[in-house]
Design a protein around this motif. Sequence first.
Motif, PDB file in Angstrom:
ATOM      1  N   ILE A 166      26.533  48.810  26.014  1.00 51.53           N
ATOM      2  CA  ILE A 166      27.787  49.536  26.215  1.00 51.53           C
ATOM      3  C   ILE A 166      28.150  49.567  27.693  1.00 51.53           C
ATOM      4  N   ASP A 167      27.158  49.874  28.540  1.00 52.78           N
ATOM      5  CA  ASP A 167      27.419  49.920  29.988  1.00 52.78           C
ATOM      6  C   ASP A 167      27.804  48.544  30.523  1.00 52.78           C
ATOM      7  N   GLY A 168      27.161  47.494  29.993  1.00 56.52           N
ATOM      8  CA  GLY A 168      27.497  46.138  30.431  1.00 56.52           C
ATOM      9  C   GLY A 168      28.919  45.760  30.080  1.00 56.52           C
ATOM     10  N   ALA A 169      29.334  46.106  28.858  1.00 56.48           N
ATOM     11  CA  ALA A 169      30.711  45.811  28.453  1.00 56.48           C
ATOM     12  C   ALA A 169      31.706  46.610  29.283  1.00 56.48           C
ATOM     13  N   ALA A 170      31.352  47.863  29.614  1.00 61.71           N
ATOM     14  CA  ALA A 170      32.254  48.695  30.415  1.00 61.71           C
ATOM     15  C   ALA A 170      32.461  48.118  31.813  1.00 61.71           C
ATOM     16  N   SER A 171      31.434  47.447  32.336  1.00 63.75           N
ATOM     17  CA  SER A 171      31.550  46.886  33.686  1.00 63.75           C
ATOM     18  C   SER A 171      32.555  45.749  33.754  1.00 63.75           C
ATOM     19  N   SER A 172      32.879  45.146  32.615  1.00 65.20           N
ATOM     20  CA  SER A 172      33.850  44.052  32.635  1.00 65.20           C
ATOM     21  C   SER A 172      35.240  44.557  33.038  1.00 65.20           C
ATOM     22  N   ALA A 173      35.531  45.842  32.773  1.00 71.62           N
ATOM     23  CA  ALA A 173      36.828  46.398  33.178  1.00 71.62           C
ATOM     24  C   ALA A 173      36.967  46.363  34.695  1.00 71.62           C
ATOM     25  N   LEU A 174      35.865  46.644  35.410  1.00 75.27           N
ATOM     26  CA  LEU A 174      35.907  46.605  36.875  1.00 75.27           C
ATOM     27  C   LEU A 174      36.138  45.186  37.374  1.00 75.27           C
ATOM     28  N   VAL A 175      35.490  44.215  36.739  1.00 73.92           N
ATOM     29  CA  VAL A 175      35.670  42.814  37.132  1.00 73.92           C
ATOM     30  C   VAL A 175      37.123  42.391  36.916  1.00 73.92           C
ATOM     31  N   MET A 176      37.686  42.790  35.788  1.00 72.22           N
ATOM     32  CA  MET A 176      39.071  42.415  35.496  1.00 72.22           C
ATOM     33  C   MET A 176      40.043  43.098  36.455  1.00 72.22           C
ATOM     34  N   VAL A 177      39.737  44.335  36.860  1.00 68.73           N
ATOM     35  CA  VAL A 177      40.608  45.038  37.806  1.00 68.73           C
ATOM     36  C   VAL A 177      40.612  44.319  39.152  1.00 68.73           C
ATOM     37  N   ILE A 178      39.442  43.856  39.604  1.00 69.70           N
ATOM     38  CA  ILE A 178      39.374  43.106  40.862  1.00 69.70           C
ATOM     39  C   ILE A 178      40.172  41.809  40.740  1.00 69.70           C
ATOM     40  N   ALA A 179      40.050  41.136  39.602  1.00 70.21           N
ATOM     41  CA  ALA A 179      40.820  39.906  39.391  1.00 70.21           C
ATOM     42  C   ALA A 179      42.318  40.189  39.429  1.00 70.21           C
ATOM     43  N   VAL A 180      42.726  41.297  38.831  1.00 68.03           N
ATOM     44  CA  VAL A 180      44.145  41.665  38.849  1.00 68.03           C
ATOM     45  C   VAL A 180      44.607  41.931  40.280  1.00 68.03           C
ATOM     46  N   GLY A 181      43.764  42.600  41.078  1.00 63.62           N
ATOM     47  CA  GLY A 181      44.122  42.861  42.464  1.00 63.62           C
ATOM     48  C   GLY A 181      44.333  41.588  43.261  1.00 63.62           C
ATOM     49  N   LEU A 182      43.520  40.583  42.993  1.00 65.86           N
ATOM     50  CA  LEU A 182      43.638  39.315  43.717  1.00 65.86           C
ATOM     51  C   LEU A 182      44.825  38.492  43.229  1.00 65.86           C
ATOM     52  N   LEU A 183      45.094  38.563  41.942  1.00 69.60           N
ATOM     53  CA  LEU A 183      46.158  37.733  41.364  1.00 69.60           C
ATOM     54  C   LEU A 183      47.453  38.511  41.142  1.00 69.60           C
ATOM     55  N   GLY A 184      47.570  39.711  41.731  1.00 64.66           N
ATOM     56  CA  GLY A 184      48.730  40.569  41.485  1.00 64.66           C
ATOM     57  C   GLY A 184      50.068  39.896  41.625  1.00 64.66           C
ATOM     58  N   PRO A 185      50.362  39.231  42.756  1.00 60.24           N
ATOM     59  CA  PRO A 185      51.681  38.587  42.891  1.00 60.24           C
ATOM     60  C   PRO A 185      51.944  37.529  41.830  1.00 60.24           C
ATOM     61  N   LYS A 186      50.929  36.757  41.479  1.00 60.09           N
ATOM     62  CA  LYS A 186      51.107  35.730  40.442  1.00 60.09           C
ATOM     63  C   LYS A 186      51.409  36.372  39.089  1.00 60.09           C
ATOM     64  N   LEU A 187      50.683  37.438  38.754  1.00 55.13           N
ATOM     65  CA  LEU A 187      50.894  38.103  37.468  1.00 55.13           C
ATOM     66  C   LEU A 187      52.274  38.745  37.415  1.00 55.13           C
ATOM     67  N   PHE A 188      52.657  39.419  38.502  1.00 58.47           N
ATOM     68  CA  PHE A 188      53.970  40.066  38.523  1.00 58.47           C
ATOM     69  C   PHE A 188      55.090  39.027  38.447  1.00 58.47           C
TER      70      PHE A 188
END
Length: 502
Positions: free
Chosen positions: A99-121
């Motif tokens: 459960i804790d391992g799966a929860a950590s994927s949210a943090l990884v995805m948030v960092i990816a979103v921060g890096l790719l923000g302009p592209k996603l927007f």
Amino acid sequence: MLLHTVFTAAGALPSGFSLVITPLPVLCALLICVLAARVGGWLAARRAAKVSAVEALGDVAVEPKKLGWFRLSLGVLLVPAGLAVAIVLPIVLPGESAIDGAASSALVMVIAVGLLGPKLFGGVARLLSRRPGDVTRFLAIANSRARARRLSAATTPLIMGVTMASAQLFSGTTLAATAHDQAADGVIADHVVTSDSAGISPGLAEELRKVPGVRAVGPIARTSTILTWPDGDSTQYRVSTAQGVDPAAVPDTMNLDVRRGDLSDLTGSTVALSRLVAGTVGVDVGDRVDVHLGDGTVKKAKVVAVYENGLGFGDVTLPHDVVLEHTTDHLDEWLMVNSDREADLSAALKAYPTVSVRDAGAVTAAPTDDASDSGMSLAFNAVLLGYLAIAVVNTLVMATISRRREFALLRLVGTRTSQVRSMMRKEAGIIVLCAVVVGTIAALPSLIGMSYAIRHSVFPSIPPLMYLGIVSAAAAIAWPAVMLPTRLALRPPAVEAIAQPE
């Protein structure tokens, strides 16, 4: 002071725990803030000091079209990494680590979103541009695409807030729904005898067994236990809800969904554990684990079974006589009765005015053992989400109020003030839509992984009203931060506003 009150109310701190205020934490916080400001200022000025004046003026007028190759590459690589963490860890890791391992994927995805923000927007804006609309919609989409970097600076924290709120809230609802389903589906008994007082006398079970038509009576006693196990040079512990059952009556009264072992061996110094706790402790059928009972007695119990329905009935199952012997009141919580339709239980219950017969739905899920941890987690997340909200509001206000010359130019070329407001309403809608869509997508892998680890299902429990609350919160943060500065920027006459500096 506020956090002390919240943690005390959540049970994370004892009610008599006093708060001592010293200057050292304040000085440390001040030092960290100054250091962060210096590092942030250095990073912001690093590129500005390198480029020529002409290039700098061009960057002010028009945003760079491309992200840096390192930022783009790292962001792209983190997306499959986050998906892999959400999919692989719940399968590979045992117990609550999954459960804790799966929860950590949210943090990884948030960092990816921060890096790719302009592209996603910009991608969301391009998708919206495919549907025709009026002139204000065209201008809103064109502005969103042209100012993708600036607007994504505000949208990215909003996306992070949606992702973290979704992961936090919906993991809790998935746990609660699983516990309810396990408790509801695991009761085989026809009736449940409950008490309005502290509990049920153990002697009542024997009296009900004598009633004609009664096939089985399974007494259930509940308590709390502490499991301890070695972990390297230290000792780990876990507080768990436990139930005491009669192994002879279990097959006719309740279904714990046993995966390994046999509950008929549950006698003496033995114990049955849920799948999640067995994986967390690192034991299986035949191993031994130290169980601290309610009165402090420690038993080195042998594991005789591993079952699935721990959230519904309790993560630890002990022999009924062992639980009664080591509790203060020596009372049962329920009696599960399997009987024929003709069986009349009322006569046996006349001497017990606080006891009543109810249907199987009276059985409730076992109380959670991590309520204080959940309270602390919610409090910390509330603080973090509050910070993100401030970041979003500040960025959107500054980005909007700095566009007063643009608004003035639009009015001078014939655009009505109402059309400018309509354009900004649509931009605010794009910001909220991007935050909700991308934030939800970023949270889904984590929720799916946690749901699989909890109940072997890839469908988490997402209450529609709770999700609507997250969407409403995102809109409540972004909408005023765009529309109120827009009204302020439109107050001066266009001729005066265009002459003002940026």
